[in-house]
Design an enzyme around this catalytic site. Structure first.
Site, PDB file in Angstrom:
ATOM      1  N   ARG A  82     -43.469  -0.640 -45.783  1.00 16.73           N
ATOM      2  CA  ARG A  82     -43.934  -0.408 -44.414  1.00 16.73           C
ATOM      3  C   ARG A  82     -45.075   0.600 -44.336  1.00 16.73           C
ATOM      4  NH1 ARG A  82     -38.508  -1.403 -44.480  1.00 16.73           N
ATOM      5  NH2 ARG A  82     -37.743  -2.905 -42.932  1.00 16.73           N
ATOM      6  N   HIS A 110     -44.883  -5.401 -45.647  1.00 15.40           N
ATOM      7  CA  HIS A 110     -45.260  -6.296 -46.754  1.00 15.40           C
ATOM      8  C   HIS A 110     -46.602  -7.002 -46.497  1.00 15.40           C
ATOM      9  CE1 HIS A 110     -41.545  -5.301 -48.578  1.00 15.40           C
ATOM     10  NE2 HIS A 110     -40.778  -6.157 -47.953  1.00 15.40           N
ATOM     11  N   HIS A 180     -40.062  -8.869 -55.185  1.00 15.86           N
ATOM     12  CA  HIS A 180     -39.008  -8.754 -54.171  1.00 15.86           C
ATOM     13  C   HIS A 180     -37.869  -9.746 -54.453  1.00 15.86           C
ATOM     14  CE1 HIS A 180     -37.079  -7.998 -50.366  1.00 15.86           C
ATOM     15  NE2 HIS A 180     -38.093  -7.265 -49.903  1.00 15.86           N
ATOM     16  N   ASP A 252     -31.318   0.571 -47.326  1.00 13.80           N
ATOM     17  CA  ASP A 252     -32.672   0.028 -47.307  1.00 13.80           C
ATOM     18  C   ASP A 252     -33.612   1.223 -47.331  1.00 13.80           C
ATOM     19  OD1 ASP A 252     -34.867  -1.594 -47.201  1.00 13.80           O
ATOM     20  OD2 ASP A 252     -34.654  -2.153 -45.101  1.00 13.80           O
ATOM     21  N   GLU A 317     -36.750  -2.780 -55.589  1.00 17.57           N
ATOM     22  CA  GLU A 317     -38.201  -2.935 -55.532  1.00 17.57           C
ATOM     23  C   GLU A 317     -38.887  -1.670 -56.047  1.00 17.57           C
ATOM     24  OE1 GLU A 317     -39.072  -4.275 -51.354  1.00 17.57           O
ATOM     25  OE2 GLU A 317     -36.874  -4.218 -51.346  1.00 17.57           O
TER      26      GLU A 317
END
Length: 353
Positions: A82, A110, A180, A252, A317
């Site tokens: 982001r 992304h 990803h 996350d 990631e």
């Protein structure tokens, strides 16, 4: 040296053919990569009983990938994760990116709806390796510079998938590339990753706000449900009343990797499937790792019609920190004009000892 085969994988809505390249080593492990998004479509490795299991979520044809919204297996760029207000400043010049994330759709995620994840890549075989290539013109997605990228997939004899990145631009620009992939180490038939055990080699994290944007604060993992310094079940604390978890609907978040020697591979994470006995070790030369526990997977059917529900797979990631352009104190994902950016991530499969 891996054997490589090529086959048709179906057409996109515009009629373009997508191809599947399968890398297979002498022990029978294999990795499938498709030309749409340079995506890792499959990763078959032996479980504790020697049975091959596909540990990567995905789809059986190109149409499935074109329709999905989760970036499954994709190479993401030019900037993974982001960016606040979908805006970056380079050399005093502001560049507006596509805004596609957040409650008011004001942030970039992304690199927008036409990022590298949904482009057709070129492919070439070279001595058992698969080299994927893409050219992003100046202004693409709002980013400056004509940008060329090569991503090389290599499957070793000991079942490690090595992903090597090279990028070049004719102007200073942003470069933060990642893969990803979504993993379930129990295989494609399994429905949850909460019993998986995970270790992340990091003492600290970047604090995120309610829009999952790092706000500049760095905090210690110790004493919080974010502490994965020891092998811990993913589901053990995922629903704790901790603000970061509540805002993210689970994990996350970006962990600051403890060993950040420049251009040197270091161990980022280690995971174990609770049923299969398959292990996965992640190595990278990048400073951050985003662990995502699949909180927003919505039951979309994938391979063999299997439903990909909430927390049925996880992503690890490797990256620069999210929202780095807004925080100059963070490591910056800047690729300088006429320089070559290189990075390596390794997903090494094994079995629990």
């Amino acid at each position: 040296m891996a054997e490589i085969t090529k086959s048709e994988f179906g057409r996109l809505q515009n009629g373009s053919m997508v191809y599947l390249y399968r890398l297979k080593n002498s022990s029978g492990a294999s990795a499938g990569i498709i030309t749409y998004g340079a995506r890792l479509q499959s990763f078959l490795v032996p479980d504790k009983n020697g049975k091959m299991q596909d540990i990567v979520r995905g789809f059986d044809d190109a149409a499935g990938y074109e329709a999905e919204a989760f970036y499954m297996g994709a190479i993401v760029g030019r900037h993974a994760n982001r960016i606040q207000h979908a805006r970056v400043t380079i050399n005093g010049v502001d560049y507006q990116l596509e805004a596609n994330d957040g409650p008011r759709q004001t942030n970039s995620l992304h690199s927008g709806s036409r990022g590298f994840h949904c482009q057709l890549w070129g492919a070439a075989e070279q001595e058992g390796k698969l080299i994927m290539t893409y050219f992003s013109p100046d202004g693409d997605g709002g980013f400056p510079g004509n940008f060329k990228v090569h991503v090389t997939y290599e499957l070793t004899e000991d079942n490690a998938l090595r992903i090597s990145y090279e990028a070049f631009s004719d102007a200073d620009t942003i470069c933060n590339l990642t893969n990803h992939s979504y993993f379930n180490l129990n295989g494609c038939q399994d429905g949850s990753i909460l019993g998986h055990r995970l270790q992340i080699f990091a003492d600290r994290l970047t604090e995120a706000d309610a829009e999952s944007l790092p706000n500049g604060t760095i905090y210690q993992a110790a004493g919080t449900p974010m502490d994965f310094r020891q092998l811990t079940a993913i589901g053990e604390r995922i629903d704790d009343s901790f603000q970061q978890l509540q805002w993210g609907a689970g994990y996350d978040h970006n962990w600051i990797l403890s060993d950040q020697k420049e251009t040197s591979l270091h161990k980022a994470a280690y995971a174990e499937g609770d049923k299969s006995g398959i292990s996965l070790t992640v190595y990278t030369d990048l400073p951050g790792l985003q662990f995502y526990s699949g909180n927003f997977l919505d039951g979309t059917p994938g391979k063999g019609g299997i439903s990909y529900g909430k927390r049925s797979s996880f992503a690890l990631e490797t990256q620069y920190y999210p929202n780095s352009p807004a925080h100059p104190e963070f490591p910056q994902p800047i690729l300088k004009k006429d320089e070559t950016w290189k990075s390596v991530t390794v997903f090494a499969a094994g079995t629990v000892k």
